[in-house]
Design a protein around this motif. Sequence first.
Motif, short mmCIF file in Angstrom:
data_model
loop_
_atom_site.label_atom_id
_atom_site.label_comp_id
_atom_site.label_asym_id
_atom_site.label_seq_id
_atom_site.Cartn_x
_atom_site.Cartn_y
_atom_site.Cartn_z
N TYR A 262 -10.27 -3.13 0.37
CA TYR A 262 -9.02 -2.94 -0.35
C TYR A 262 -9.06 -3.79 -1.61
N SER B 239 -2.89 9.75 -0.25
CA SER B 239 -3.98 9.59 0.71
C SER B 239 -4.92 10.78 0.69
N THR C 195 0.83 -1.20 0.00
CA THR C 195 0.00 0.00 0.00
C THR C 195 0.86 1.25 0.00
N SER D 289 -11.46 5.26 -3.72
CA SER D 289 -10.20 4.91 -3.08
C SER D 289 -9.70 6.10 -2.25
N GLY E 233 -3.57 4.94 -1.28
CA GLY E 233 -2.86 4.04 -2.17
C GLY E 233 -2.72 4.57 -3.59
N ASP E 234 -2.15 3.74 -4.46
CA ASP E 234 -1.88 4.15 -5.83
C ASP E 234 -3.13 4.58 -6.58
N SER F 90 -4.71 -0.76 -2.58
CA SER F 90 -5.26 0.55 -2.23
C SER F 90 -6.49 0.33 -1.36
N GLN G 110 -5.72 6.13 -5.24
CA GLN G 110 -6.42 7.17 -4.47
C GLN G 110 -7.11 8.16 -5.42
#
Length: 321
Positions: A149, A37, A32, A164, A167-168, A155, A170
């Motif tokens: 997740y 964020s 993660t 989201s 994480g990537d 994520s 988001q």
Amino acid sequence: MFKQLLLTIGLSLAAATVSANPSQWQHEWPKTNFSKSAISNWGEILSGGPPKDGIPALSDPKFKRASSERRIKGSEPVITVEINGDARAYPVRYLTWHEIANDTVGGVPVAVTFCPLCNSGITFDRRIKQGTLTFGVSGKLRNSDMVMYDRETESWWQQAIGESIVGDLQGVKLKQLPTWMESWDEFRTRHPEGLVMAEPDFSRQYGRNPYVSYDSSTKPFLYNGELPPHDIPALVRVVRVGDAAWPLTRLAELGTVTENGVTLSWTSGQSSALDASQISKGRDVGTVRVKNAAGRDLPHDVMFAFAFHAFWPNGTWMLGG
């Protein structure tokens, strides 16, 4: 049971206050990307008790014909998904213990989700621009709502809003599908040859409600946020359509309401999943359908008032009068 749950919640809150820091979670979530964020205060993220995958999400569940199902009682709630002529029922007696079912309905990859603490039952299309995702249960909560997740990037996703938050991925949003919660009787009457999710192969007390009397309590579990305005009790169910919410009590009194370009209808016969120790014996909270002017089903959610206010603080309360 109720007192034990309250004690567990109190301990979880205390623990979360101490360890609400991504550095404490990195060993459990090595994939993660916590540098991406939407969370300004990590103290909003609380442990729900079980660890990552401690509540096991389902993938490719098995099904049987509705006409052959004998375990489920008539008033028990199911989440109904109808896509491209494929009609399937996901019993809340199973989702209470698994919270997510990854499936494909009518050729569409879906995630059927249920968060007991918010009474939020939402179905999402699992496809995003980057590919098709598979979801698990993180064991974390935010505003008492499940944090999911994805297994591809790990994520974190907020179930109530389908977005989201860490994480990537988001900022990426899932498409909510027009599904609804209704009684088992309603589904099987309409679709006797439709499919119903079969009992999962786990050792769980399916049909039992571990949150006895939760929806008649005055205080949400694992929630420190602001309570709803207009003296609306925190655990009153509301029907959310977009950023507007109609109290279920109002719909139950009127039967049908047409406002904001949508028509909401209420009929009796569906048991609460969060009342009696046996879901089938829960009090009648009824079934809601939400349609547009053309009579087509619209995406919506029947959630608790506190959760609507937490995620839509500037939302519109449709109180009538």
